[in-house]
Design a protein around this motif. Structure first.
Motif, mmCIF file in Angstrom:
data_model
loop_
_atom_site.group_PDB
_atom_site.id
_atom_site.type_symbol
_atom_site.label_atom_id
_atom_site.label_comp_id
_atom_site.label_asym_id
_atom_site.label_seq_id
_atom_site.Cartn_x
_atom_site.Cartn_y
_atom_site.Cartn_z
ATOM 1 N N ALA A 212 1.889 -2.390 2.917
ATOM 2 C CA ALA A 212 0.818 -1.619 2.258
ATOM 3 C C ALA A 212 0.930 -1.749 0.745
ATOM 4 C CB ALA A 212 0.910 -0.155 2.680
ATOM 5 N N TRP B 9 -10.623 -0.007 2.321
ATOM 6 C CA TRP B 9 -9.718 -0.523 3.354
ATOM 7 C C TRP B 9 -8.271 -0.298 2.962
ATOM 8 C CZ3 TRP B 9 -11.065 -5.237 6.716
ATOM 9 C CH2 TRP B 9 -12.403 -5.150 7.135
ATOM 10 N N PHE C 221 -5.507 1.945 4.886
ATOM 11 C CA PHE C 221 -4.230 1.359 5.331
ATOM 12 C C PHE C 221 -3.058 2.231 4.883
ATOM 13 C CE2 PHE C 221 -1.256 -2.475 5.182
ATOM 14 C CZ PHE C 221 -1.027 -2.422 6.537
#
Lengths: 184, 435
Positions: free
Chosen positions: B390, B403, B407
């Protein structure tokens, strides 16, 4: 088994003695039988973790011009024949990739080869570019060299004994005075 | 003392007889008198290590006031003393481990001292790599004659240095083949420990030294790295997979994590390389500059193929006993990378996506394994992989903010949910047991 172990131990001792002893005999022979040449030099002082501080020597006489051009590859082992120039310092007489006759040659490696149309310039690395010194004196030697570099009358050179391919540095000189005497 | 207390307790409880108690006490007494004191051994070896390296440093000062003869005598003096000490150690019956190790370590350093002093006296310009190799070869017999384990470790460290000097640092970079020869000469010593003393601390140390040494030196066996950096990464990935798979073989699997450098360094290496290639820039560069058409003239490709074969065989062997019935993709990561750099290297976006998915698969494996085995360490390791992924994607400008944000939220929530689920499960189990 015990006898075998002792035999192996003795062999190991012989090998451990042989390595330094062979270095001594080889280098002592060069000092005793070799011809002495003066190589004009420019020192700097790096260090080796085990062998201590040394001054690294760059020699001015390390380029050989050939006509017609000669082909050498990087790192190639070459036989460098030497002579004395009119000023009394060493100069390269010839560079060959095949063994030469006589005693006054040194085995070196090619660091650069530049070929023009009908001539070539070969730069070589001599096998004597380290002069080990007292750890406190080496930086002083470097400083002294830098201070005197501007003075064109100062000549720094290494006195090197050459014998059948091998070489040993005897001393470093500043205007004919040994470096170690100057540093005392 | 604690054994005596335990024996008294067992006697009082009528679990063992007086005779058995005496036998047990006798056994431990005998064991204590025959095995060397660990503290004495450690202090002896440490003393020899400090003394030896101290002499090397004193010699390196370079005493140019001394005459050539005096210096030559000093070059041989430590060698003779250490050799005499080794002879005494060899004569001792029964052999004393502390004596063997301490005298061998002293002789190891005396050899280095002697060669370096002669080099100083005659201003020998020889390279550091040549010096180290001569030293290590002259010291190698000590590993077998005096069974010195510490000298074996010092030799592994020494030849690693040699390989770095010869393969990475020297002006005329050469391939350090002598490194392989010295390692081969150490194999009988390794096998001896593998067969009879594989649980000893020393065997763990030897494994760590060897694995680290191989990881450091592998790159020195390749020739020019011009336009072949992707194969360099591949070679290392295949090697790390090999290490990981060895670490998962039944012999090493039962060991603790600290005693299994194959698994630890293998997993770390695999993940490091995959994270590196999860970014777009390396794939983009590969696509821009194209591939080296003359790849087969470089040794790297042959080393990489050999390692691939070895990694594949060990993967098949380690697969026979699956971990908690799950498929572990970590040890076969090289196959994906091979496919991507070998065939699909021009499809930048696809390759980046595939590497990211693969890392995700690896992390899911560890999370599921941790949950199945009720092991918080393994579970959190999987979550940490997701967290690093990440963080890596945080800087990826091509992925929309939404997005990336999602995440992060999922990864963060994963930590809380997974850990609390396991803790709740543990609590339930303990209450069930109590009831």
């Amino acid at each position: 088994m015990n006898k075998l172990l002792w035999l192996a131990f003795l062999l190991m001792i012989v090998a451990q003695w042989w390595a330094p002893a062979s270095m001594i005999t080889q280098k002592q022979r060069v000092l005793n039988k070799g011809t002495r040449y003066k190589f004009v030099t420019a020192p700097i002082d790096p260090e080796d973790p085990f062998r201590g501080r040394y001054i690294s020597l760059n020699f001015k006489e390390n380029v050989f011009a050939a006509k017609p051009a000669r082909q050498f590859s990087y790192g190639e082992k070459v036989y460098v024949s030497l002579q004395v120039n009119p000023e009394g310092f060493a100069s390269i007489k010839d560079v060959s990739s095949k063994p030469v006759n006589g005693n006054d040659y040194v085995v070196a490696t090619v660091s650069y080869n530049n070929i023009n149309r009908d001539s070539s310039f070969t730069t070589i690395n001599y096998p004597f570019d380290k002069y080990y010194m007292d750890e406190f004196k080496a930086p002083a030697a470097e400083k002294m060299y830098n201070e005197r570099r501007m003075d064109s009358t100062t000549k720094t050179y290494a006195l090197v004994s050459i014998y059948k391919g091998d070489a040993v540095i005897k001393d470093i000189y500043f205007n004919n005075i040994p470096l170690l005497n100057l540093l005392k | 003392m604690s054994i005596q207390n335990d024996l008294n307790e067992l006697l009082h409880a009528n679990i063992i007889t007086q005779e058995t108690a005496e036998k047990i006490a006798g056994y431990y007494q005998q064991k204590k008198s025959t095995s060397p004191n660990k503290l004495t051994a450690v202090l002896g070896i440490l003393g020899a290590l400090l003394l030896g390296s101290g002499i090397v440093l004193i010699i390196a000062h370079n005493w140019d006031e001394l005459s050539r003869i005096t210096k030559t005598i000093f070059a041989f003096l430590p060698l003779v003393i250490a050799q005499l000490l080794c002879a005494c150690a060899l004569r001792k019956q029964p052999r004393n481990k502390v004596w063997d190790e301490a005298s061998s370590v002293l002789l190891f350093f005396a050899i280095g001292t002697s060669i370096s002093l002669i080099s100083q006296i005659y201003h020998v310009s020889g390279s550091l790599s040549g010096f180290l190799l001569t030293w290590m070869l002259l010291a190698l017999p000590l590993v077998y004659i005096l069974s010195s384990s510490i000298v074996a470790l010092l030799i592994v460290a020494g030849i690693t240095w040699y390989a770095c000097e010869a393969g990475y640092f020297d002006r005329s970079t050469q391939v350090p083949y002598a490194y392989i020869i010295v390692l081969l000469l150490l194999i009988p010593h390794y096998l001896r420990f593998l067969q009879s003393k594989s649980n000893s601390n020393y065997f763990t140390w030897l494994n760590w030294f060897l694995v680290l040494s191989l990881l450091i030196c592998l790159g020195s066996f390749t020739q020019s790295t011009y336009k072949i950096y992707e194969w360099m990464f591949y070679m290392y990935l295949a090697f790390c997979c090999l290490l990981y798979n060895i670490g998962r073989l039944p012999f090493f699997r039962q060991k603790s994590l600290m005693a299994n450098p194959f698994l630890v360094l293998g997993a770390a290496g695999i993940l490091f390389i995959l994270f590196f290639w999860s970014f777009q820039f390396l794939w983009q560069e590969l696509d821009n500059y194209g591939k080296n058409p003359d790849i087969f003239s470089n040794t790297i490709i042959y080393i990489a193929m050999l390692l691939t074969l070895a990694a594949f065989i060990t993967w098949l062997k380690s697969r026979k006993i699956p971990v908690s019935g799950l498929f572990d993709p970590t040890g076969i990561s090289f196959s994906l990378f091979f496919l991507l750099i070998g065939l699909l290297w021009q499809h930048v976006a696809l390759n980046v996506f595939m590497v990211n998915i693969w890392i995700l698969l690896i992390s899911l494996f560890f999370i599921r394994r941790g949950a199945k085995e009720d092991h918080l360490g393994i579970l959190n390791f999987g979550l940490i992989i997701i967290a690093i992924l990440a963080i890596c994607r945080f800087f990826d400008e091509q992925i929309p903010f939404l997005w990336r944000g999602a995440f992060f939220v999922i990864a963060g929530a994963g930590f809380f949910v997974a850990n609390s689920l396991i803790l709740r499960k543990r609590k339930q189990l303990s209450t069930q047991k109590e009831n």
